[in-house]
Design a protein around this motif. Structure first.
Motif, mmCIF file in Angstrom:
data_model
loop_
_atom_site.group_PDB
_atom_site.id
_atom_site.type_symbol
_atom_site.label_atom_id
_atom_site.label_comp_id
_atom_site.label_asym_id
_atom_site.label_seq_id
_atom_site.Cartn_x
_atom_site.Cartn_y
_atom_site.Cartn_z
ATOM 1 N N ASP A 51 0.581 -1.232 -0.339
ATOM 2 C CA ASP A 51 -0.300 0.071 -0.301
ATOM 3 C C ASP A 51 0.827 0.947 0.148
ATOM 4 O OD1 ASP A 51 -2.981 -0.564 -0.075
ATOM 5 O OD2 ASP A 51 -2.906 -1.542 1.812
ATOM 6 N N THR A 52 0.504 2.194 -1.229
ATOM 7 C CA THR A 52 1.259 3.216 -0.781
ATOM 8 C C THR A 52 0.167 4.518 -0.116
ATOM 9 O OG1 THR A 52 2.182 2.949 -2.826
ATOM 10 C CG2 THR A 52 1.841 4.747 -2.447
ATOM 11 N N ASP A 56 -1.295 14.684 2.162
ATOM 12 C CA ASP A 56 -2.207 15.541 1.170
ATOM 13 C C ASP A 56 -3.275 14.731 0.777
ATOM 14 O OD1 ASP A 56 -1.571 17.703 2.909
ATOM 15 O OD2 ASP A 56 -0.649 18.607 1.592
ATOM 16 N N VAL A 57 -2.852 13.094 0.394
ATOM 17 C CA VAL A 57 -3.711 12.124 0.051
ATOM 18 C C VAL A 57 -4.896 11.030 1.363
ATOM 19 C CG1 VAL A 57 -4.192 10.150 -1.290
ATOM 20 C CG2 VAL A 57 -3.131 12.280 -2.297
ATOM 21 N N HIS A 58 -3.153 10.413 1.742
ATOM 22 C CA HIS A 58 -3.436 9.286 2.492
ATOM 23 C C HIS A 58 -3.396 10.439 4.345
ATOM 24 C CE1 HIS A 58 -2.708 7.607 -0.881
ATOM 25 N NE2 HIS A 58 -3.845 6.146 -0.239
ATOM 26 N N PHE A 59 -3.009 10.870 4.437
ATOM 27 C CA PHE A 59 -2.398 12.237 5.891
ATOM 28 C C PHE A 59 -2.101 13.879 5.634
ATOM 29 C CE2 PHE A 59 0.998 9.990 4.019
ATOM 30 C CZ PHE A 59 2.592 11.137 4.141
ATOM 31 N N PRO A 60 -2.269 14.120 6.113
ATOM 32 C CA PRO A 60 -1.929 15.582 6.028
ATOM 33 C C PRO A 60 -0.048 16.032 5.809
ATOM 34 C CG PRO A 60 -3.402 15.730 7.987
ATOM 35 C CD PRO A 60 -2.763 14.208 7.849
ATOM 36 N N ARG A 71 0.397 5.659 11.066
ATOM 37 C CA ARG A 71 -0.649 5.209 10.724
ATOM 38 C C ARG A 71 -0.179 4.313 9.164
ATOM 39 N NH1 ARG A 71 -5.978 6.694 8.468
ATOM 40 N NH2 ARG A 71 -5.573 7.262 5.812
ATOM 41 N N LEU A 173 -11.591 13.009 10.255
ATOM 42 C CA LEU A 173 -11.126 13.709 8.902
ATOM 43 C C LEU A 173 -11.315 15.123 9.188
ATOM 44 C CD1 LEU A 173 -9.322 13.547 6.278
ATOM 45 C CD2 LEU A 173 -10.962 13.889 5.383
ATOM 46 N N LEU A 177 -7.548 17.322 9.308
ATOM 47 C CA LEU A 177 -6.963 18.181 9.252
ATOM 48 C C LEU A 177 -7.008 19.735 9.782
ATOM 49 C CD1 LEU A 177 -9.359 17.553 5.178
ATOM 50 C CD2 LEU A 177 -7.106 17.739 5.736
ATOM 51 N N TYR A 190 -7.961 7.583 13.372
ATOM 52 C CA TYR A 190 -6.830 8.097 11.861
ATOM 53 C C TYR A 190 -5.369 7.617 12.421
ATOM 54 C CZ TYR A 190 -6.332 11.238 8.172
ATOM 55 O OH TYR A 190 -5.186 11.563 7.349
ATOM 56 N N SER A 214 -11.153 0.035 4.852
ATOM 57 C CA SER A 214 -10.382 0.889 4.211
ATOM 58 C C SER A 214 -11.299 2.143 3.090
ATOM 59 C CB SER A 214 -9.726 0.779 3.583
ATOM 60 O OG SER A 214 -9.486 -0.006 1.882
ATOM 61 N N ASP A 215 -12.091 1.780 1.656
ATOM 62 C CA ASP A 215 -12.659 3.150 1.357
ATOM 63 C C ASP A 215 -13.926 3.389 2.074
ATOM 64 O OD1 ASP A 215 -10.071 2.381 -0.139
ATOM 65 O OD2 ASP A 215 -10.878 1.316 -1.271
ATOM 66 N N GLY A 256 -17.407 6.680 4.209
ATOM 67 C CA GLY A 256 -16.314 8.039 4.524
ATOM 68 C C GLY A 256 -14.327 7.038 4.859
ATOM 69 N N TYR A 315 -14.439 5.637 -1.336
ATOM 70 C CA TYR A 315 -13.044 6.423 -1.526
ATOM 71 C C TYR A 315 -12.798 6.101 -3.033
ATOM 72 C CZ TYR A 315 -9.381 9.480 -1.273
ATOM 73 O OH TYR A 315 -8.173 10.242 -2.718
ATOM 74 N N HIS A 317 -9.985 6.766 -5.828
ATOM 75 C CA HIS A 317 -8.517 8.083 -5.825
ATOM 76 C C HIS A 317 -9.455 8.432 -7.572
ATOM 77 C CE1 HIS A 317 -6.166 6.771 -2.872
ATOM 78 N NE2 HIS A 317 -6.250 5.840 -2.947
HETATM 79 C C1 LIG Z 1 -5.857 13.998 4.411
HETATM 80 C C2 LIG Z 1 -6.357 12.413 4.267
HETATM 81 N N1 LIG Z 1 -8.174 13.226 3.140
HETATM 82 C C3 LIG Z 1 -8.851 12.081 2.619
HETATM 83 C C4 LIG Z 1 -8.439 10.990 3.179
HETATM 84 C C5 LIG Z 1 -9.297 10.016 3.315
HETATM 85 N N2 LIG Z 1 -8.894 8.790 2.136
HETATM 86 C C6 LIG Z 1 -7.852 9.020 1.778
HETATM 87 S S1 LIG Z 1 -8.117 7.582 0.624
HETATM 88 C C7 LIG Z 1 -8.271 6.499 1.430
HETATM 89 C C8 LIG Z 1 -8.735 5.630 1.162
HETATM 90 C C9 LIG Z 1 -7.844 4.618 1.661
HETATM 91 O O1 LIG Z 1 -6.694 4.938 0.871
HETATM 92 P P1 LIG Z 1 -6.520 3.589 -0.479
HETATM 93 O O2 LIG Z 1 -5.288 4.267 -0.987
HETATM 94 O O3 LIG Z 1 -7.285 3.169 -1.566
HETATM 95 O O4 LIG Z 1 -5.627 2.453 0.616
HETATM 96 P P2 LIG Z 1 -5.966 0.510 0.173
HETATM 97 O O5 LIG Z 1 -7.750 1.021 -0.201
HETATM 98 O O6 LIG Z 1 -5.628 0.176 -1.138
HETATM 99 O O7 LIG Z 1 -5.743 0.052 1.323
HETATM 100 C C10 LIG Z 1 -9.881 6.990 1.992
HETATM 101 C C11 LIG Z 1 -10.978 7.285 3.226
HETATM 102 C C12 LIG Z 1 -7.549 11.239 4.432
HETATM 103 N N3 LIG Z 1 -7.169 9.550 4.743
HETATM 104 N N4 LIG Z 1 -6.506 11.678 4.866
#
Ligand SMILES: Cc1ncc(C[n+]2csc(CCOP(=O)(O)OP(=O)(O)O)c2C)c(N)n1
Ligand SMILES: Nc1ncnc2c1ncn2[C@@H]1O[C@H](COP(=O)(O)OP(=O)(O)O)[C@@H](O)[C@H]1O
Ligand SMILES: [Mg+2]
Length: 318
Positions: A51-52, A56-60, A71, A173, A177, A190, A214-215, A256, A315, A317
């Protein structure tokens, strides 16, 4: 801000990632060579996942580094828990906009704490510079041959269960943020999602299918449905959510994401065994049943009546 002692990439790896991690007895060779060498136990299947997490997509991006590390490793390890694997180790690929000593020391300390708690040996990785912080973590572990849980064998008539309350990550979230450094209350979930390793291992002999959420519950339920060729019928009022059914944030809870709870199916004939898991896993809840595929992958019901599913059910991408 100071840089890592010595200079360059290799000093940084030596200083922060070459020691202090749990040493798994099956690791023959860890950090430092071209590849790691691991000897799996006889009679076990090797399970691997990657997993990547992107700033600012997955964490601030401005969150404390030890929380980012905690995390990232927990979210990655959750995929092993979902399949009932015993954790063994991980590879870490880090892309860093710069190499600040204090940031790296804090990141490595959070990573070490999480690795010890989760029993994951750091086996190796890759460190590069790049325009923004990206953390990729490959995790691996094992399970007795043929025993790992998958998304693909939910059976018609099975009960559907979740491991605990849904929606904590989603409702955290906005707070995270607003104030990335705060990690009390919901923000704790979180940054420190509870990895359900012990439950996943127990479910190997009980569940017919399993995945981690996760999604978003609704979207992820669709993955089990499609993989198993069935429909998952969920009972809205039975889902344990952090916001009540009447709360305007209820829908956010089930769509969420960031839960990292397990979603699993158990034959109805074994319901008592699933209920008995509550002694150890007090939060588990029965939230629906698996029915023959009827055109929809997921149905949401309330008191016997269908609820319309939201357009956005989790969620994505892109
Ligand atoms: C700063 C921030 N903004 C938005 C989110 C919401 N978010 C981002 S990716 C995601 C889904 C999980 O990530 P993904 O890369 O799809 O993980 P996987 O399903 O591969 O485990 C969520 C709920 C967050 N975690 N943090
Ligand atoms: N770039 C890729 N190449 C190959 N397989 C991928 C790629 N991205 C995702 N997958 C696979 O697609 C499936 C779904 O991915 P994902 O939703 O990220 O799963 P998870 O939520 O378990 O991390 C997984 O089996 C994953 O290994
Ligand atoms: Mg993934």
């Amino acid at each position: 801000m100071s840089k890592a002692t010595g200079s360059g990439e290799f000093a940084l790896i030596r200083e922060f990632f070459a020691s202090g991690f749990p040493r798994n007895k099956h690791t023959r060779l860890g950090v430092g060579d071209d590849a790691s060498i691991v000897m799996p136990p006889a009679g076990c299947d090797l399970l691997q996942s990657i997993d990547t997490q992107v700033a600012d997509v997955h964490f601030p991006a401005t969150a404390p580094a030890h929380l980012i590390a905690q995390r990232a490793l927990r979210c990655a390890a959750s995929d092993l828990a979902a399949m009932g694997a015993e954790p063994q180790g991980f590879h870490l690929a880090l892309t860093l906009p710069n190499a600040e000593y204090e940031w790296l020391a804090d990141f490595a300390s959070g990573l070490r704490d999480a690795a010890h708690e989760l029993d994951l040996d750091l086996l190796g990785g890759d460190t590069t510079s790049g325009p923004c912080l990206v953390i990729s973590i490959q995790v691996q572990g094992w399970a007795p041959a043929g025993s790992a849980l998958t998304r693909a064998s939910a059976q018609i008539g099975d009960d559907i269960w979740v491991s605990d309350t849904i929606g904590r990550g989603a409702l955290a979230l906005p707070q995270v943020l607003e104030n990335p450094a705060q990690f009390s209350g919901l923000a704790r979930h979180y940054y420190f999602p509870q990895v359900q390793t012990p439950l996943g291992i127990q479910l190997r002999d009980l569940a017919t299918s399993c995945m981690d959420i996760s999604d978003g519950l609704l979207q992820d339920a669709g993955h089990i449905a499609r993989a198993s060729g069935v429909t998952l019928e969920l009972n809205a009022t039975a889902i344990p959510t952090i916001a009540e059914r009447t709360d305007s944030r209820w829908l956010q809870c089930i769509t969420g994401g960031d839960d990292y709870q397990l979603l699993f199916t158990v034959p109805a004939a074994r319901r008592k065994e699933a209920e008995a898991l509550r002694d150890e896993f007090s939060g588990i809840a029965r939230i629906g049943k698996v029915i023959a595929h009827n055109g929809e992958d997921v149905l949401l019901q309330e008191e016997g009546r269908p609820l319309e599913l939201p357009q956005h059910n989790g969620y994505q991408h892109f």
